[in-house]
Design a protein around this motif. Sequence first.
Motif, PDB file in Angstrom:
ATOM      1  N   GLN A 140       1.041  -1.360   0.271  1.00 64.25           N
ATOM      2  CA  GLN A 140       0.093  -0.091  -0.242  1.00 64.25           C
ATOM      3  C   GLN A 140       0.816   1.040  -0.382  1.00 64.25           C
ATOM      4  O   GLN A 140       0.508   2.586  -0.782  1.00 64.25           O
ATOM      5  CB  GLN A 140      -0.779   0.048   1.208  1.00 64.25           C
ATOM      6  N   GLN A 165       1.201   4.665  -2.761  1.00 62.99           N
ATOM      7  CA  GLN A 165       1.096   5.622  -2.130  1.00 62.99           C
ATOM      8  C   GLN A 165       2.015   6.574  -2.565  1.00 62.99           C
ATOM      9  O   GLN A 165       2.488   7.495  -3.360  1.00 62.99           O
ATOM     10  CB  GLN A 165       1.052   5.790  -0.962  1.00 62.99           C
ATOM     11  N   ASN A 186       2.619  10.155  -5.241  1.00 68.27           N
ATOM     12  CA  ASN A 186       4.026  11.892  -5.367  1.00 68.27           C
ATOM     13  C   ASN A 186       4.574  11.561  -5.848  1.00 68.27           C
ATOM     14  O   ASN A 186       4.352  13.013  -6.707  1.00 68.27           O
ATOM     15  CB  ASN A 186       3.985  11.323  -4.168  1.00 68.27           C
TER      16      ASN A 186
END
Length: 231
Positions: free
Chosen positions: A130, A134, A138
């Motif tokens: 996870q 992420q 970004n």
Amino acid sequence: MKYTGIDLHSNNAVVAVIDDQDRVLYCKRLANDLSSIVAVLAPFREDLQGVVVESTYNWYWLVDGLMAAGFVVHLANTAAIKQYEGLKYAGDERDAVFLAHIFRLGLLPEGYIYPPQERGLRDLARKRMQLVQQSTLNTLSIENILARQLNLHLNADQVRHLDSAAVTALALPLHIETALAANLAVLRTLQAQIRAIESVLHREVKLRPEGSVRLADVVRLCGVRVVILIR
């Protein structure tokens, strides 16, 4: 013979019991309370061939509790059940009956019920996955900002090596620079946490003495490069 299907939700569960003729003996929505569910199943215990629970995000407490109470529990692989969608009825009550029905027919695709002592490490590997996702989001956001504002094309490694001085030197408009700096701050935090998790996984993931690779396979599927050690 009796068969039970449980359609589990966030705060309630539909419990259905059928016999070997597919007659519904019990079907009701209950609160997610283990003692209540066990009490409902207790009268059927003697003839109960098993209890099927959906593999939802919150199954641990129910499966563990039912097994501790002496029931034979099967975890339904809901992704694989899609092959039977043509047979499935609409509605939670019918879903619970359907689980019991395909169990009775021997068509239930089952998921592996990991022992509780191994789940933490598996879930940690999932958490790493996870955080990596992420981190990628970004990184892509920073790449998009620079391409849009400056026609500057950096790869992921170059983005990760940006520092405050490099960002200032780009002379971006104030609001754009603030947005980029926010992405960078989040990215650095994510990368630090990913490294910390990977350190634990490298240290603790091992083959079982009997040579089972289940836990190692799960970690590899989650994208972690690990050195597997045999005790």
